[in-house]
Design a protein around this motif. Structure first.
Motif, PDB file in Angstrom:
ATOM      1  N   ASP A 105      34.892  -8.924 -32.181  1.00  0.00           N
ATOM      2  CA  ASP A 105      34.558 -10.259 -31.673  1.00  0.00           C
ATOM      3  C   ASP A 105      34.638 -10.353 -30.157  1.00  0.00           C
ATOM      4  O   ASP A 105      33.884 -11.102 -29.526  1.00  0.00           O
ATOM      5  CB  ASP A 105      35.485 -11.310 -32.291  1.00  0.00           C
ATOM      6  N   ARG A 106      35.535  -9.646 -29.538  1.00  0.00           N
ATOM      7  CA  ARG A 106      35.785  -9.783 -28.108  1.00  0.00           C
ATOM      8  C   ARG A 106      34.667  -9.153 -27.281  1.00  0.00           C
ATOM      9  O   ARG A 106      34.120  -8.113 -27.633  1.00  0.00           O
ATOM     10  CB  ARG A 106      37.120  -9.118 -27.762  1.00  0.00           C
ATOM     11  N   ARG A 107      34.314  -9.763 -26.146  1.00  0.00           N
ATOM     12  CA  ARG A 107      33.412  -9.182 -25.159  1.00  0.00           C
ATOM     13  C   ARG A 107      33.959  -9.457 -23.766  1.00  0.00           C
ATOM     14  O   ARG A 107      34.349 -10.582 -23.474  1.00  0.00           O
ATOM     15  CB  ARG A 107      31.981  -9.753 -25.282  1.00  0.00           C
ATOM     16  N   VAL A 109      34.257  -5.435 -24.905  1.00  0.00           N
ATOM     17  CA  VAL A 109      35.170  -4.667 -25.746  1.00  0.00           C
ATOM     18  C   VAL A 109      35.914  -3.673 -24.862  1.00  0.00           C
ATOM     19  O   VAL A 109      35.303  -2.948 -24.078  1.00  0.00           O
ATOM     20  CB  VAL A 109      34.386  -3.922 -26.848  1.00  0.00           C
ATOM     21  N   ASP A 160      40.690  -2.609 -27.610  1.00  0.00           N
ATOM     22  CA  ASP A 160      40.109  -3.101 -28.853  1.00  0.00           C
ATOM     23  C   ASP A 160      39.593  -1.957 -29.721  1.00  0.00           C
ATOM     24  O   ASP A 160      39.584  -2.058 -30.951  1.00  0.00           O
ATOM     25  CB  ASP A 160      38.929  -4.044 -28.556  1.00  0.00           C
ATOM     26  N   GLN A 188      43.165  -6.736 -36.390  1.00  0.00           N
ATOM     27  CA  GLN A 188      42.881  -7.566 -35.214  1.00  0.00           C
ATOM     28  C   GLN A 188      42.721  -6.735 -33.946  1.00  0.00           C
ATOM     29  O   GLN A 188      42.417  -7.262 -32.882  1.00  0.00           O
ATOM     30  CB  GLN A 188      43.965  -8.620 -35.029  1.00  0.00           C
TER      31      GLN A 188
END
Length: 394
Positions: A105-107, A109, A160, A188
């Motif tokens: 989900d994170r950007r 990464v 991540d 996560q």
């Protein structure tokens, strides 16, 4: 059947008669690069065509209902996975890498890797950096303290995604402590992806203790002897439930997702794409079943190759292979897990490859490293022929 720790008694050229006869003047010493296909894969390729002709639209009933599960089961047995449902196939590892990364989900990464990864990751990672999709921390893969340095970086950083090879494609280094990264993996984040392409069916690999935490990516092109079109990913349950890059095959089966939204299968097929050529899976199954039927375990073939490697290096050191005696052997054979190729570093490696090719000898070069891959279709006669050809090198 051959015992797990027993070497085969000799080369099995009979299993590769068609590939060897197709080019009788060729000496193929690059089983790490493009492994010759065993005879069993020809019948499988023909069967894929015949199924398409006879079954037409219903060929997918067989491809997905029989061939695909058989391929999953082969991977699960080889890697000691708890369930074959954690295995998903794709035409190539690049596709799997892209789908997997899209599930984070994170950007951007935050990625940790090394400077020794294969091009499918290296190139894409550099482009993602340019586009602002990821930040990339690289650990130098050379040096005897690599394992400690990489593990320290992984434990001390905030990442991540951690992506690293089990067996490095250029140097032949076996990162046998890679499984320690499982202690860091969480749904996560971080996710740990082990590139097993040069380890699958080359180095005995048991993922039973870490299968619930690590991704493992490999394929059929090299030591699985099946050619292209059969890359696979082991995906631990609960990691990456909803990839952004998704194909319609990922919506079959037991689905989960928001009401009215895009549903995903709960097993590894959540990472599936769309329509593909299933013939690679036919070959993958045929080659895998042949190996099992002949008792050609990964340990047995590795022991056969290791014996040939030692013999070859003895001859190289004695000067029987001409100028190769001046090369530095990056991965000399030992009793520890060993790559299925020898890596020889020398400034003339590129020139040696070209000169050997003119003599009908196939080897492989990465920068200044000559790679010599040995397999079950090689014997000492092949080593003699190889040394004779190398003796003619300038």
């Amino acid at each position: 059947m051959v015992a797990e720790n027993q070497a085969v008694s000799g080369a099995r050229k009979d299993l590769f008669s068609r590939a060897l006869a197709a080019a009788p003047g060729r000496l193929h010493m690059a089983a790490h690069s493009h492994h010759l296909w065993p005879d069993a894969t020809l019948a499988a390729q023909v069967q894929a065509w015949e199924d398409a002709a006879v079954l037409a639209d219903h060929k997918w009933d067989k491809a997905m209902g029989h061939v695909y599960p058989a391929a999953q089961a082969l991977v699960a047995r080889e890697l000691a996975l708890p369930s074959p449902d954690s295995v998903v196939f794709a035409p190539n590892t690049h596709t799997l890498l892209a789908v997997l990364t899209s599930a984070i989900d994170r950007r951007p990464v935050r990625v940790l890797s090394t400077d020794g990864e294969f091009h499918s990751f290296r190139r894409q990672a550099r482009r993602w950096v340019e586009a602002g999709e990821i930040t990339l921390t690289l650990v130098e893969s050379d040096g005897p303290d690599f394992a400690e340095r990489f593990l320290a970086a992984a434990r001390g950083g905030d990442f991540d995604l951690i992506f690293v090879s089990h067996v490095f494609f250029k140097s032949g280094l076996v990162f046998d402590r890679v499984w320690e990264l499982a202690e860091l993996a969480r749904p996560q984040g971080p996710w740990v992806v082990v590139d097993g392409y040069h380890g699958f069916r080359a180095v005995p690999t048991d993922l039973a203790a870490v299968a619930d935490r690590l991704f493992y990516i490999a394929g059929g092109y090299k030591y699985a002897m099946a050619g292209e079109g059969a890359a696979f990913l082991h995906a631990p349950p609960g990691f990456g439930p909803r990839p952004v890059l998704t194909g319609w095959y990922a919506e079959f089966g037991d689905l989960e997702g928001p009401p009215g939204g895009v549903g995903y299968a709960r097993d590894a097929s959540r990472f599936m794409g769309a329509t593909f050529d299933p013939s690679g899976l036919y070959r993958f199954v045929a080659a895998g079943r042949m190996l099992e039927a002949e008792g050609l375990t990964t340990s047995a073939i590795a022991a056969h190759a290791r014996g040939l490697q030692r013999t070859l290096l003895d001859r190289v050191a004695a000067g029987a292979a001409g100028p190769l005696k001046d090369a530095t052997v990056l991965n000399p054979p030992s009793e520890a897990p060993q790559a299925r190729f020898l890596a020889l570093r020398h400034p003339s490696a590129q020139a040696w490859k070209q000169a050997l090719a003119a003599l009908g000898v196939v080897v492989d070069v990465r920068d200044d490293v000559l790679r010599i891959g040995l397999s079950i279709y090689h014997d000492e006669g092949d080593l003699e022929a190889f040394c004779a050809a190398c003796g003619a090198l300038a």
